[in-house]
Structure formats: C-alpha cells, structure tokens
Design a protein around this motif. Structure first.
Motif, PDB file in Angstrom:
ATOM      1  N   PHE A 133      14.915   7.818 -16.164  1.00 42.54           N
ATOM      2  CA  PHE A 133      14.029   8.553 -15.262  1.00 42.54           C
ATOM      3  C   PHE A 133      14.033  10.026 -15.644  1.00 42.54           C
ATOM      4  O   PHE A 133      15.065  10.583 -16.053  1.00 42.54           O
ATOM      5  N   LEU A 134      12.884  10.649 -15.514  1.00 44.08           N
ATOM      6  CA  LEU A 134      12.787  12.080 -15.738  1.00 44.08           C
ATOM      7  C   LEU A 134      13.367  12.836 -14.553  1.00 44.08           C
ATOM      8  O   LEU A 134      13.467  12.287 -13.442  1.00 44.08           O
ATOM      9  N   PRO A 135      13.762  14.103 -14.731  1.00 50.79           N
ATOM     10  CA  PRO A 135      14.251  14.899 -13.605  1.00 50.79           C
ATOM     11  C   PRO A 135      13.227  14.939 -12.470  1.00 50.79           C
ATOM     12  O   PRO A 135      12.020  15.028 -12.705  1.00 50.79           O
ATOM     13  N   GLY A 136      13.725  14.856 -11.266  1.00 51.01           N
ATOM     14  CA  GLY A 136      12.839  14.879 -10.100  1.00 51.01           C
ATOM     15  C   GLY A 136      12.368  13.515  -9.660  1.00 51.01           C
ATOM     16  O   GLY A 136      11.664  13.397  -8.639  1.00 51.01           O
ATOM     17  N   SER A 137      12.748  12.470 -10.383  1.00 53.39           N
ATOM     18  CA  SER A 137      12.336  11.124  -9.994  1.00 53.39           C
ATOM     19  C   SER A 137      13.083  10.678  -8.735  1.00 53.39           C
ATOM     20  O   SER A 137      14.281  10.915  -8.587  1.00 53.39           O
ATOM     21  N   HIS A 138      12.343  10.019  -7.842  1.00 51.18           N
ATOM     22  CA  HIS A 138      12.940   9.440  -6.634  1.00 51.18           C
ATOM     23  C   HIS A 138      12.775   7.920  -6.625  1.00 51.18           C
ATOM     24  O   HIS A 138      12.837   7.294  -5.570  1.00 51.18           O
ATOM     25  N   PHE A 139      12.556   7.347  -7.802  1.00 52.59           N
ATOM     26  CA  PHE A 139      12.265   5.917  -7.866  1.00 52.59           C
ATOM     27  C   PHE A 139      13.441   5.078  -7.359  1.00 52.59           C
ATOM     28  O   PHE A 139      13.230   4.064  -6.689  1.00 52.59           O
ATOM     29  N   VAL A 140      14.662   5.477  -7.668  1.00 53.27           N
ATOM     30  CA  VAL A 140      15.823   4.708  -7.194  1.00 53.27           C
ATOM     31  C   VAL A 140      15.870   4.702  -5.666  1.00 53.27           C
ATOM     32  O   VAL A 140      16.197   3.685  -5.050  1.00 53.27           O
ATOM     33  N   SER A 141      15.515   5.814  -5.045  1.00 53.45           N
ATOM     34  CA  SER A 141      15.453   5.859  -3.581  1.00 53.45           C
ATOM     35  C   SER A 141      14.404   4.893  -3.044  1.00 53.45           C
ATOM     36  O   SER A 141      14.594   4.276  -1.985  1.00 53.45           O
ATOM     37  N   VAL A 142      13.299   4.760  -3.766  1.00 50.86           N
ATOM     38  CA  VAL A 142      12.258   3.796  -3.388  1.00 50.86           C
ATOM     39  C   VAL A 142      12.828   2.378  -3.408  1.00 50.86           C
ATOM     40  O   VAL A 142      12.584   1.572  -2.495  1.00 50.86           O
ATOM     41  N   LEU A 143      13.626   2.062  -4.444  1.00 48.84           N
ATOM     42  CA  LEU A 143      14.233   0.735  -4.540  1.00 48.84           C
ATOM     43  C   LEU A 143      15.150   0.459  -3.357  1.00 48.84           C
ATOM     44  O   LEU A 143      15.087  -0.620  -2.747  1.00 48.84           O
ATOM     45  N   TYR A 144      16.002   1.413  -3.018  1.00 46.19           N
ATOM     46  CA  TYR A 144      16.946   1.186  -1.929  1.00 46.19           C
ATOM     47  C   TYR A 144      16.234   1.086  -0.576  1.00 46.19           C
ATOM     48  O   TYR A 144      16.596   0.271   0.270  1.00 46.19           O
ATOM     49  N   ARG A 145      15.213   1.896  -0.384  1.00 51.87           N
ATOM     50  CA  ARG A 145      14.473   1.807   0.886  1.00 51.87           C
ATOM     51  C   ARG A 145      13.823   0.433   1.029  1.00 51.87           C
ATOM     52  O   ARG A 145      13.879  -0.189   2.098  1.00 51.87           O
ATOM     53  N   ALA A 151       0.833  -1.206   0.000  1.00 49.33           N
ATOM     54  CA  ALA A 151       0.000   0.000   0.000  1.00 49.33           C
ATOM     55  C   ALA A 151       0.868   1.256   0.000  1.00 49.33           C
ATOM     56  O   ALA A 151       0.583   2.229  -0.716  1.00 49.33           O
ATOM     57  N   SER A 152       1.944   1.244   0.793  1.00 47.88           N
ATOM     58  CA  SER A 152       2.843   2.400   0.856  1.00 47.88           C
ATOM     59  C   SER A 152       3.544   2.623  -0.480  1.00 47.88           C
ATOM     60  O   SER A 152       3.651   3.751  -0.963  1.00 47.88           O
ATOM     61  N   LEU A 153       4.001   1.532  -1.110  1.00 46.82           N
ATOM     62  CA  LEU A 153       4.704   1.661  -2.383  1.00 46.82           C
ATOM     63  C   LEU A 153       3.775   2.135  -3.492  1.00 46.82           C
ATOM     64  O   LEU A 153       4.163   2.947  -4.336  1.00 46.82           O
ATOM     65  N   ILE A 154       2.546   1.628  -3.500  1.00 44.35           N
ATOM     66  CA  ILE A 154       1.585   2.073  -4.512  1.00 44.35           C
ATOM     67  C   ILE A 154       1.322   3.569  -4.357  1.00 44.35           C
ATOM     68  O   ILE A 154       1.218   4.310  -5.360  1.00 44.35           O
ATOM     69  N   SER A 155       1.250   4.041  -3.120  1.00 45.11           N
ATOM     70  CA  SER A 155       1.056   5.471  -2.879  1.00 45.11           C
ATOM     71  C   SER A 155       2.232   6.283  -3.433  1.00 45.11           C
ATOM     72  O   SER A 155       2.038   7.346  -4.050  1.00 45.11           O
ATOM     73  N   GLN A 156       3.458   5.788  -3.246  1.00 47.38           N
ATOM     74  CA  GLN A 156       4.637   6.492  -3.767  1.00 47.38           C
ATOM     75  C   GLN A 156       4.664   6.473  -5.294  1.00 47.38           C
ATOM     76  O   GLN A 156       5.144   7.416  -5.931  1.00 47.38           O
ATOM     77  N   LEU A 157       4.141   5.415  -5.883  1.00 46.25           N
ATOM     78  CA  LEU A 157       4.149   5.309  -7.342  1.00 46.25           C
ATOM     79  C   LEU A 157       3.240   6.346  -8.007  1.00 46.25           C
ATOM     80  O   LEU A 157       3.407   6.643  -9.201  1.00 46.25           O
ATOM     81  N   LYS A 158       2.323   6.916  -7.265  1.00 49.38           N
ATOM     82  CA  LYS A 158       1.484   7.977  -7.819  1.00 49.38           C
ATOM     83  C   LYS A 158       2.344   9.156  -8.273  1.00 49.38           C
ATOM     84  O   LYS A 158       2.019   9.834  -9.249  1.00 49.38           O
ATOM     85  N   GLN A 159       3.457   9.391  -7.564  1.00 50.27           N
ATOM     86  CA  GLN A 159       4.364  10.472  -7.931  1.00 50.27           C
ATOM     87  C   GLN A 159       5.480  10.001  -8.865  1.00 50.27           C
ATOM     88  O   GLN A 159       6.074  10.802  -9.595  1.00 50.27           O
ATOM     89  N   GLU A 160       5.785   8.709  -8.855  1.00 48.29           N
ATOM     90  CA  GLU A 160       6.972   8.220  -9.564  1.00 48.29           C
ATOM     91  C   GLU A 160       6.687   7.530 -10.900  1.00 48.29           C
ATOM     92  O   GLU A 160       7.537   7.528 -11.784  1.00 48.29           O
ATOM     93  N   TYR A 161       5.516   6.970 -11.067  1.00 45.65           N
ATOM     94  CA  TYR A 161       5.266   6.087 -12.218  1.00 45.65           C
ATOM     95  C   TYR A 161       5.507   6.801 -13.548  1.00 45.65           C
ATOM     96  O   TYR A 161       6.167   6.256 -14.445  1.00 45.65           O
TER      97      TYR A 161
END
Length: 261
Positions: free
Chosen positions: A161-173, A139-149
């Motif tokens: 990734f486009l500028p401003g993407s934090h998807f890699v940080s999501v992977l490491y977390r 549920a938490s990851l799906i919520s973050q994907l609203k901004q990252e997808y």
C-alpha cells in the motif's frame, strides 16, 4: 437502548470478580478469524470487499489491465490479514427483539448501550452495529475505493500500500460489521478491538490454541438477568442460580427476571 449479552451460567459465575469492594465480570472477546477457522470461504465482510473491488473496476473508464479482485487479504498460511499484524477480537450483543437463539443454560445479561459506549471509549474498544444490506454495503465500499484503489499495488509476488492508504481499515470494518441479509433478525452488535498478538491471551481448548482477550465490565452495568430457556422450565436450576448470585454479592430480587417485583 438495551443490548443483551449471552453468556453461559458457569462462565458468568466464574467470571465474577471483586476488586476494592466493586464487582466486575470478565467478558471474553474471541478472534473472529480464528473462529471462522479456514481461509475459504472468506468471512462474509471480506467477500463483500472483494465483490466491491470488481464492481469498482467495472465502473472505471478504461479496462483494467491487472485486476485486484484476487489480491490476497490474508498473510500466507495464516489467519491474519495483510497489513499490520493485529488480531480482530469481538463479542456479540443483541437487541431486545432479536431472533437469535442461544444455547440452553445461558443467561441474557441486559446492558445499557450508553453505559457501554462510555466504557468502550475508556478501554480502547468500539461498540459497532452489524449491517445487513448487501447492496448498501457494496455501494459504500465502492465509494471508499475511489480513494483507496490507486493506493494498492498487487502482482503475483507482492501486495502493498502507498502512504496514506486506509484499505486495511476498510477490511477490518467489513469484517466486524458486515453480515448476510438472512441474519437481519439477529440485530447483532459487537464490542470490538484490534490487538497485537503479543498482547493477546492464549488457551488450549483441547484441540487447538485459541487467542482471546478479556475485558472487565462493572456488574453495575447489568440491568436485568434472564435465564434461557424460561426459568419456569427448570425450578431446580433457577433456585440454585438465585443462591449463587447471592453468594457472589448480587441481589437477584432486583436483577433476576422472575424475582423482580
């Protein structure tokens, strides 16, 4: 809160150092991806991210033409994630009521979490608590994907990734903190950091080249030392350990469980 750090007796004794009259011990952080060893199956946290991408796509109002579920998380033929070239180093700590069982001839070092938090802030490290609920994670990851997808582009040849993407940080977390429900009794925490390959250390372990990162913890952080298995099971080892601690300048009477009054 007390967190327990498992370390073998020889590793602890060889890790003790003196500098300017102060005693430290070297704590070794290992590369989580190197420890995992192979690309399939992916580490559990990354599996959760992939599952969450699929869950997010199912919630979209229109069908997805090109799903991102199968996008690569790893560089080709490497145990390195996409994005900046970084090594995810970590070491494990456990709450006092953990069900985790270490190997024999291990010491549990009892450390205060508040000391560790302050120390981590000054050492560019993080102290994180592992999370075990797969449903909460998803549920938490799906919520973050609203901004990252929409900031991820992926096709058969390229991932970026486009500028401003934090998807890699999501992977490491997810890699650092995501653990299966069945391990919930471990109550695991981790000291973590991301390090460029050029800033890591490397040692041959007999079969392969292993990355590692060493950090120094003041021995004053150690509140108690417990021998595992029970010290009463091996009087000879326990007796020698008492002497070895004295030799390096520690006071077993105030630290070692069994001698503490």
């Amino acid at each position: 809160m007390i967190l327990k750090c498992p370390i073998s007796i020889p590793a602890f004794l060889s890790a003790l150092k003196q500098e300017e009259g102060k005693i430290f011990f070297d704590l070794v952080l290992t590369d989580l991806l190197w420890e995992h060893g192979v690309l399939e199956p992916e580490p559990f946290g990354l599996q959760l991210v992939r599952k969450s991408i699929g869950g997010y796509e199912q919630k979209l109002p229109a069908p997805v033409v090109s799903s991102k579920v199968n996008m690569p998380f790893f560089r080709e033929n490497q145990l390195r994630l996409i994005g900046p070239e970084l090594i995810p180093f970590a070491c494990s700590l456990f709450e006092e009521t953990t069900t985790y069982v270490p190997s024999e001839n291990t010491l549990w070092l009892y450390l205060d979490s508040e000391d560790l938090i302050d120390w981590c802030l000054g050492e560019n490290l993080s102290l994180v608590r592992c999370k075990y609920s797969e449903n909460e994670w998803t549920a938490s990851l799906i919520s973050q994907l609203k901004q990252e997808y929409d900031k991820i582009f992926f096709d058969d040849e390229h991932t970026g990734f486009l500028p401003g993407s934090h998807f890699v940080s999501v992977l490491y977390r997810a890699l650092f903190e995501g653990r299966p429900d069945l391990e919930q009794g471990n109550k695991e925490w981790r000291i973590t950091t991301l390090v460029a390959p050029a800033d890591a250390d490397y040692a041959w372990n007999g079969t392969s080249l292993k990355p590692y990162k060493t950090v120094q913890i003041p021995v004053d952080f150690v509140r108690q030392i417990e021998m595992y298995p029970d010290y009463r099971n091996d009087p000879a080892l326990y007796t020698a350990l008492i002497g070895a601690l004295k030799k390096v300048g520690l006071t077993p009477e105030s630290l070692l469980i069994g001698l503490m009054e």
